[in-house]
Design an enzyme around this catalytic site. Structure first.
Site, PDB file in Angstrom:
ATOM      1  N   GLU A   1      17.143 -13.297  15.960  1.00 50.91           N
ATOM      2  CA  GLU A   1      17.511 -13.947  17.224  1.00 50.91           C
ATOM      3  C   GLU A   1      18.359 -15.195  17.011  1.00 50.91           C
ATOM      4  O   GLU A   1      19.309 -15.445  17.757  1.00 50.91           O
ATOM      5  CB  GLU A   1      16.244 -14.329  18.017  1.00 50.91           C
TER       6      GLU A   1
ATOM      7  N   GLU B   1       8.291  -7.842  16.756  1.00 51.62           N
ATOM      8  CA  GLU B   1       7.268  -8.491  17.596  1.00 51.62           C
ATOM      9  C   GLU B   1       6.308  -7.447  18.187  1.00 51.62           C
ATOM     10  O   GLU B   1       5.102  -7.670  18.276  1.00 51.62           O
ATOM     11  CB  GLU B   1       7.935  -9.308  18.716  1.00 51.62           C
TER      12      GLU B   1
END
Ligand code: COA
Length: 673
Positions: free
Chosen positions: A515, A495
């Site tokens: 995640e 990210e």
């Protein structure tokens, strides 16, 4: 000697490259461990392990073959590496066989006369160009290399047990040695997965000043009516194994006697070893992780004394320029097993408490070093990043090797503070973000910070917002930031990279948004940014977000996520610098416009590796991705992600996934939904 041209050792071009033939002298414990590390990490290396005793060589052979078996079983070693370790080593009694080596690494007993004798013999056999290093925890180079004929080829390389897996190596140059050797050694270690830490050529260098005096103080404490078990129990707040436990494991009593006697001779009697070390061979103490109840007054006494010696040695190391603050901080964690480095401890405790502890210590132990400036002045440095200048660019290297460079808010703040400090500097053309070492750019957000957020959606969402401050700043910059991806880029690491204005990666780097395997959603942009930056690859990103599918560098290049692929770390940095030059004229902001992401294909709640995933968290993701795509500003879309992260932190799946990671087991989402 301490200040290197480049803080990140891999930025420089090595003058010699990897060694081809190494001789390790000494087949005791550390010699075989070092041999195993070198052979398993340097392709094409041939290694000669020399000792005077046939028996020691036999034991070394058994030890190394045990490591190979274990490494293969645990999949830490490939078949190829195993073959190298087994076949590229010669065990010999014959010193003459080291004649063709380009590096001789002496790992014999800690004895000045013995080491000097070995070097004399070694120098009569090898060429004047062959590098000589000594593995010693305390003996200065100026002492052990004093009689060398060609001194400039020598330096200290101090490994920590177990040397094949402990990443720390102290590298010590000295006034007789060629200064470039230190960088050469730092490069070799860094490129082979170690973490070189530079220390000055003083007795005990950097880390044994901490370790030996920590143990010695524990010895003195026994005169105060406390037991070894009580000391180790109280110490467990700060270290994974208490001082007496470590002394037992390492047979360390004679080492404390020897090095503290040396230190007392050089620096004053307050360093003398506690007399009890001469009369005890094994301590009656606890195993790592065990604790017992300790009376409060004894606990306070032990705690103050241990912290006193730790802080006193810490300030002394900095005041005498024995090491840099960030190497000392990191070394205490990775080499000595402290849970937090001394500076982080000071920061957490506050300056008033640190001053109190140091004042009490200076009364109890007169002569021991005291701070030469205010405690706050010792705390003012970057703990998690290194900053280098190259060709008008600031290279920011994330350095948390003990957590694969995982990110947290403090690290983000450090990166942001460098950017804010230099973005208006006309001499800085742009920034390069990279990771330390060759394995990881960044393994994502620090999972250790998650448990405290579980069950609290507001706190979790707020943590995401705070971690995003850096990313939001990058979004608005007019000076380029390039992500130089030197290894795996997972979760928050990917990210962060995708917010940079350009991404370049090493060929073997890879990307993943894992995640969902932890039962949470990626909270700082992965459900928003890739869809706005590379909308043509929306299906692929669904697979990454929802099924944790991996993406290789080649795939990332094909879909335009990467602007280039490099073959080596050095090339990666050079390509990133070139990219900064071209980018300055073509910076593009991430779109505020809603994005058409098409109908999401039905996705099975199963990870790419076949594990069951949480249906509940997948539903949170699908709805957040769709919702964010429709938002008319990037800010609003990102907010959807923060809130979804908060919601996921309240699921039973998140609790299961994060506990499972910390307990090193597979999560079971069949129980959580
Ligand atoms: N946060 C905190 N610590 C992390 C971390 C993270 N994101 N990723 C790795 N680490 C730590 C590990 O806990 C381990 O610490 P330890 O030695 O004290 O136990 C150390 O880094 C090395 O990692 P390890 O898991 O032992 O290496 P490996 O080669 O077996 O596995 C990975 C490598 C990347 C596959 C594995 O570490 C992993 O899955 N990490 C988590 C990635 C992730 O889910 N990121 C997104 C977070 S939101």
């Amino acid at each position: 000697m301490l200040k290197r041209e480049h803080q990140n050792p891999l930025i420089q071009t090595p003058s010699r490259g990897f060694p081809k033939a190494v001789a390790v002298i000494g087949a005791g414990t550390i010699g075989p461990d070092i041999s195993y590390y070198l052979l398993s990490t340097i392709p094409g290396l041939s290694l000669t392990l020399v000792d005077l005793s046939e028996e020691s060589l036999e034991r070394a052979k058994e030890r190394i073959s045990g490591y190979v078996k274990k490494g293969l079983k645990r999949k830490k070693l490939t078949q190829n590496q195993a073959e190298r370790v087994t076949h590229n080593i010669t065990y010999t009694l014959d010193y003459e066989s080291i004649s063709g080596c380009d590096w001789v690494l002496e790992a014999a007993t800690e004895n000045v006369d013995l080491k000097r004798k070995i070097f004399k013999q070694v120098e009569s056999i090898i060429s004047p160009q062959t590098l000589i290093t000594s593995n010693t925890s305390s003996l200065p180079a100026s002492l052990i290399f004093a009689d060398l004929q060609y001194k400039q080829r020598s330096a200290i390389t101090h490994f920590f047990a177990p040397a094949f897996s402990n990443p720390a190596v102290e590298v010590v140059g000295w006034e007789g040695g060629d200064d470039t050797l230190v960088d050469q050694l730092r490069w070799i270690f860094s490129a082979t997965g170690k973490v070189p830490l530079v220390a000055a050529d003083v007795l005990c260098f950097m880390l044994d000043r901490i370790f030996d005096n920590w143990c010695n103080e524990a010895g003195y404490l026994l005169d105060q009516g406390v037991t070894a078990q009580e000391v180790d129990s109280v110490a467990s707040e700060f270290v994974f194994a208490g001082p007496f436990c470590v002394l037992n494991i390492a047979n360390g009593n004679p080492i404390i006697i020897e090095t503290n006697t040396f230190q007392a001779q050089e620096e004053g009697n307050h360093y003398l070893p506690a007399p009890i070390f001469s009369s005890v061979s094994k301590w009656n103490t606890l195993l790592p992780g065990e604790t017992i109840d300790v009376d409060v007054s004894k606990r306070d006494l032990i705690r103050d004394r241990l912290l006193g010696v730790l802080f006193s040695q810490t300030v002394d190391i900095i005041d005498n320029e024995i090491a840099s603050s960030n190497d000392l901080e990191l070394g205490c964690r990775i080499a000595l097993g402290f849970k937090k480095g001394p500076f982080e401890l000071m920061q957490d405790m506050g300056t008033t408490e640190v001053d109190r502890i140091l004042t009490v210590f200076s009364v109890d132990r007169p002569g021991m070093p005291v701070p030469k400036k205010s405690i706050n002045d010792y705390l003012n440095f970057y703990r998690h990043i290194l900053v280098d200048d190259l060709k008008g660019c600031k290279i920011i290297t994330i350095r948390r090797p003990d957590a694969l460079n995982a990110l947290h808010d403090q690290m983000n703040d450090e990166i942001l503070s460098v950017i804010e400090r230099f973005e208006n500097d006309p001499d800085v053309r742009g920034f390069i973000l990279t990771g330390y070492g060759t394995r990881a750019f960044c393994a994502g957000a620090d999972i250790g910070r998650f448990p405290s957020m579980l069950g609290n959606s507001d706190e979790a969402a707020q943590y995401s917002r705070e971690c995003s401050r850096l990313l939001r700043h990058i979004d608005g910059m007019s000076k380029p930031v390039v992500a130089a991806i030197n290894g795996l880029a997972l979760g928050g690491g990917f990210e962060l990279a995708m917010r940079c204005h350009s991404l370049i990666a090493l060929k073997e780097a890879w990307f993943q948004l894992p995640e969902i395997t932890l039962g949470i959603v990626p909270g700082i942009g992965a459900m928003v940014v890739p869809y706005r930056k590379w909308p043509h690859a929306a299906d692929l990103f669904h697979g990454m977000v929802i099924n944790a599918q991996k993406m290789s560098s080649e795939e990332a290049l094909k879909i335009g996520v990467l602007d280039g692929i490099a073959d080596s770390y050095h090339e990666l940095i050079e390509a990133s610098i070139d990219r900064i030059n071209t980018l300055s004229s073509e910076m593009k902001a991430i779109s505020d416009q809603p994005v058409e992401i098409g109908e999401m294909p039905p996705i099975k709640p199963q990870s790419a590796s076949g594990d069951l995933l949480s249906k509940e968290v997948i539903a949170i993701m699908e709805s957040a991705i769709a919702d964010a795509a429709q938002k008319t500003t990037l800010e609003e879309a990102l907010e959807v992600g923060y809130i979804a992260f908060g919601a996921s932190a309240c699921t039973a799946a998140a609790r299961e996934g994060i506990c499972a990671f910390q307990e090193r087991r597979r999560p079971d989402y069949s129980l959580t939904g």
